[in-house]
Design an enzyme around this catalytic site. Sequence first.
Site, PDB file in Angstrom:
ATOM      1  N   SER A   1      -8.244   5.442   8.218  1.00  0.00           N
ATOM      2  CA  SER A   1      -8.722   5.263   9.321  1.00  0.00           C
ATOM      3  C   SER A   1      -7.694   5.511  10.704  1.00  0.00           C
ATOM      4  O   SER A   1      -8.118   5.869  11.701  1.00  0.00           O
ATOM      5  CB  SER A   1      -9.057   3.617   9.496  1.00  0.00           C
ATOM      6  OG  SER A   1      -9.781   3.083   8.485  1.00  0.00           O
TER       7      SER A   1
ATOM      8  N   SER B   1      -0.607   6.830   8.627  1.00  0.00           N
ATOM      9  CA  SER B   1       0.754   6.326   8.488  1.00  0.00           C
ATOM     10  C   SER B   1       1.771   7.756   8.251  1.00  0.00           C
ATOM     11  O   SER B   1       1.344   8.490   7.259  1.00  0.00           O
ATOM     12  CB  SER B   1       1.051   5.394   7.323  1.00  0.00           C
ATOM     13  OG  SER B   1       0.842   4.129   7.692  1.00  0.00           O
TER      14      SER B   1
ATOM     15  N   ARG C   1       8.841   4.334   6.200  1.00  0.00           N
ATOM     16  CA  ARG C   1       7.956   4.650   6.924  1.00  0.00           C
ATOM     17  C   ARG C   1       8.385   4.990   8.354  1.00  0.00           C
ATOM     18  O   ARG C   1       9.003   4.395   9.133  1.00  0.00           O
ATOM     19  CB  ARG C   1       6.977   3.360   7.310  1.00  0.00           C
ATOM     20  CG  ARG C   1       5.652   3.704   8.180  1.00  0.00           C
ATOM     21  CD  ARG C   1       4.693   2.344   8.210  1.00  0.00           C
ATOM     22  NE  ARG C   1       3.257   2.713   8.958  1.00  0.00           N
ATOM     23  CZ  ARG C   1       3.133   2.717  10.440  1.00  0.00           C
ATOM     24  NH1 ARG C   1       4.143   2.402  10.929  1.00  0.00           N
ATOM     25  NH2 ARG C   1       2.264   2.776  11.050  1.00  0.00           N
TER      26      ARG C   1
ATOM     27  N   GLU D   1       0.862  -1.112   0.028  1.00  0.00           N
ATOM     28  CA  GLU D   1      -0.027   0.025  -0.157  1.00  0.00           C
ATOM     29  C   GLU D   1       0.873   1.248   0.134  1.00  0.00           C
ATOM     30  O   GLU D   1       0.445   2.149  -0.608  1.00  0.00           O
ATOM     31  CB  GLU D   1      -0.924   0.152   1.128  1.00  0.00           C
ATOM     32  CG  GLU D   1      -0.399   0.069   2.421  1.00  0.00           C
ATOM     33  CD  GLU D   1      -1.689   0.153   3.610  1.00  0.00           C
ATOM     34  OE1 GLU D   1      -2.151   1.301   3.635  1.00  0.00           O
ATOM     35  OE2 GLU D   1      -1.717  -0.856   4.458  1.00  0.00           O
TER      36      GLU D   1
END
Lengths: 373, 775
Positions: A192, A195, A207, A138
Amino acid sequence: MKLKCSSKPAFPWFGMDIGGSLVKLVYFEPKDITAEEEQEEVENLKSIRRYLTSNTAYGKTGVRDVHLELRNLTICGRTGNLHFIRFPTAAMHRFIQMGRDKHFSSLHTTLCATGGGAYKFENDFRTMADLELLKLDELDCLIQGLLYIDSVGFNGHPECYYFENPSDTQNCIKRPCCLDNLFPMLLVNIGSGVSILAVYAKDDYKRVTGSSLGGGTFLGLCCLLTGCETFEEALEMASKGDSTNVDKLVKDIYGGDYQRFGLQGSAVASSFGHMMSKEKRESISKEDLARATLVTITNNIGSIARMCAVNEKIERVVFVGNFLRINTVSTKLLAYAMDFWSKGQLRALFLEHEGYFGAVGAFLELLKSSDDA
Amino acid sequence: MALSSGADRGSHSMDKSITLPPDEIFRNLENAKRFAIDIGGSLTKLAYYSTVQHKVAKVRSFDHSAKETEGDPLYEISVQEEITARLHFIKFENAYIETCLDFIKDHLVNTETKVIKATGGGAHKFKDLIEKKLKLKVDKEDEMTCLIKGCNFVLKNIPHEAFVYAKHADSEFRFQNTHPDIFPYLLINIGSGVSIVKVEAEDKFERIGGSSIGGGTFWGLGALLTKTKRFDELLQLASKGQHTNVDMLVKDIYGGAYGSLGLTGDLIASSFGKSATTDKEFSKEDMAKSLLHMISNDIGQLACLYAKLHNLTRVYFGGFFIRGHPVTMHTITYSINFFTKGEVQALFLRHEGYLGAIGAFLKGAEEDNPNQYSWGENYAGSSGLMSVSPELNPVQRARSGTFDMLEMDRLERQLVNLPLLQDPTSYIPDTVDLTEDVLAREYWLYCFEEALDGVVKRAIASQKDQPKAVERAEKFRQKYRHKLQTLRHQPFAYGSLTVRSLLDTREHCLNEFNFPDPYSKIKQKENDMALKYYLKVVKSVEELSWEQRQFTLVKGLLAGNVFDWGAKAVSDVLESDPEFGFEQAKLQLQERPWLVDAYNQWIERLKGPPHKCALFFVDNSGIDIILGVFPFIRELLIRGTEVVLASNSGPALNDVTNSELQILTERIAAMDPVIHTALKEDRLALVQNGSSSPCLDLSRLDKVLATVVRERGTDLVIIEGMGRAIHTNYYAMLSCESLKLAVIKNSWLAERLGGKIFSVVFKYEVPSNIREIKS
């Protein structure tokens, strides 16, 4: 951004991002279909195209964001329109059933999917609709999709925008902007959950961290506190409320600024702090609660993003994700928070296609994968 | 933000009467001055400085010009009144403020006091009440400044102040060593909001950040979601809930883990992510738990980001959200571990609730310069850390009507590290941590309880002619027994439980009831008796060959150490058979090879050049010091080694005190020209160690001792006795040569070490860097 496409994949061209709350779907509608092609086009394909392009709502919960449609896009030698569709993840099984009913599997296309749902629903796609998913990471998709959309622009306008005078509520104005170079950027994706990525180049990112206080938290808490049912409803309420009835401000405690630490009286000292008192709990409205929830979540994301930007030494902070959809309260608040707390060092940037980049990234992979094949 | 104010806790129906007699709570009010008060959202903390008059045993040499007659004691013992400074801190529910103020007003004698320093969110609310009741002017102090001042003070003065919380470990609290330099650190104060403060020096600190999501958010949002009003009840709910019913986890989105990012399936992806629906009811417990996780994780994440940015690894957490609540300590610890991958540990403080009051007090007492002294926690007057889990002790957790106290004594001497510690940061005085070692804990608690009768008897005997001795001794028994019982259930109450802390607590309790030195007369008698044999022992040693002499001296040292009233096995023998002599003691000793036997290496070393200066931590009075230590150091002096004898500043069991040792040394010098000359030439020095404990903490020693050690170029440290060389310092690493010797006079301990009772430990250690130079 150029895409290498020596051989074209078979239609239909889809990209899908199955998130925790929402499924995002991009669909390329070719507008350059020749008569010959039209004749060869199987009925199934035609019906899918017609169904998607002639409606703006699908079932009870599916929506096509018409205002985001990218027109006259040329990809892999084909010209057409890119459509942006979303529906709740809760409706995923109905969607798979539709795929089965429309004999999607007979079209010999690869279904490129990203997001957690690509993993979670992989087996359902296979057993219910005889469909194989090509699962994609993703974060890879998010970045590729974002860079692509930014490069093609938004129907002749820039994809990117910022707020001028973010610290001045009266004169705070949305301004489109073109960035010569996006890198390095701190990419804050608010779905939701949240990140946060540090992106140094097209294929070089990490990340940094994440947070569980995201769009899902806003909606979840709003539902519990106000009885609302949808994101739109929650935002509508929030737009009418006053969070200072719910939050305890510095001035509520110190009577003014807390000078020892240079804190303004209007700064929030304790989110929901007034709610410790029974009298105050009885005097506030649902709108106030919705607003306070929105402000709390937004400020917290701003705070974490700002700290990450400082730690990573990055000055450009790009906010994306569906939490920002139709949510000017949050975008303005984030712009303000970045500017104010960094004393003008950081700049908050936003993108028009907020939550669709993952799906776009998956769509691009489809074109690439057939290229490999 | 560190705003502990918050809305008032609804005054639930609660008995407003005080369960303890107020004079046992607000002690020493007669001389109290420099009041300070910290009023939070639900608890008030009061601080004051007072003086305590208590009895001390003094020894004074008789005038020896008069002709000595047989049977006259060596020196005179007198019990005198001494005044020492003590800090009192009392914590109670806001509901009692009025009752407490009334009590204080009625008992306040000191009229010099004109102001009371105040801090905390509730300070302005109660300002008028305080001014009216106490007739003192309320002087408000900045909350954060007080908090930091208080934090610095406890970190500096209370060993084992900070701890790591581990819910599932054998001992939930893992206490941290006192770091010689407490700065820099990060203090995360979680009040209604969160304040993140970087502290770099005593008066140098900065609020580097904060968050509005704090204790007030948990309380306010929690109250809205669960219709539960009280903070404690919300925590209770949370401890019973399942957050996975409310939160959206990674596995809810992925169906499993998000492997490529290393995110496990159980990780919360979206707090309250499952509650975005109206078709489902959620339980109060589940929502409270989810809320608790959300807030704790968020604070933990911010704390880590700030710690990383400022490159700090010591992070302390405080504020009402934390305040001893196991539930929040656990979630914060979890969050910090998660976000820093274990690089930063969440630290909590035993006296966290008192920081503001301590700081406000210090602000008001600046002219007394309290920071120039060393202070020690008085175990007799302090309540200790409260119960662990709400399940175990619901009554105490609710805190209704309970008063919590902290008392700190001003120590006469400033305490510092022994400069010869190899690594002061990793030095741990105690050999066994009884908080972790369950078997040892059970044994020692039993042992101390068993010995209590004897101690009471001895205390009474020491004050036969004193008023109310029996009554006071009985009170001592009750207090100490109560402490032992508390420690049985809450071994962590005063930091790590150790044999040392058990002994020290007993000394504090004895002092509390005016038994400053129960062994004074026994020590006197034994010193007297031993002195008579001194010359005989010295002469008999002198006749021996060098090799024989060294062995006899070491054996003498060990045999002398058998005489120890602190060890039960020995005190039994001594009490029943007063003739138990020095020679007999030698027979009792284990034959070589000893349990730990480095005697050969020691002898080899003695064949080399003499040491420059030996520092000797002495143990018991009587035979031990006179017939054991003195002949031994006499040999060192003859070899050309300077000797520093370090003895206790105050009495503990039958240990020789510095003032007793002064007299004994004088008397020995009068008999023995070697000692006489050494004293005159200052090659033999007596210093006090700054302690009144039968054990030895090398990180808290008299500053003068440290100076002497440095100036004389000390290259040998000798530590004698079970308390100082076995219970403590057995594993202490020194930067010079050291001898640790003791006779194990406890069969349980001897067995544990793999030997029998009266086994000998003779440990000679040379640090590796010195060994290399030599070879």
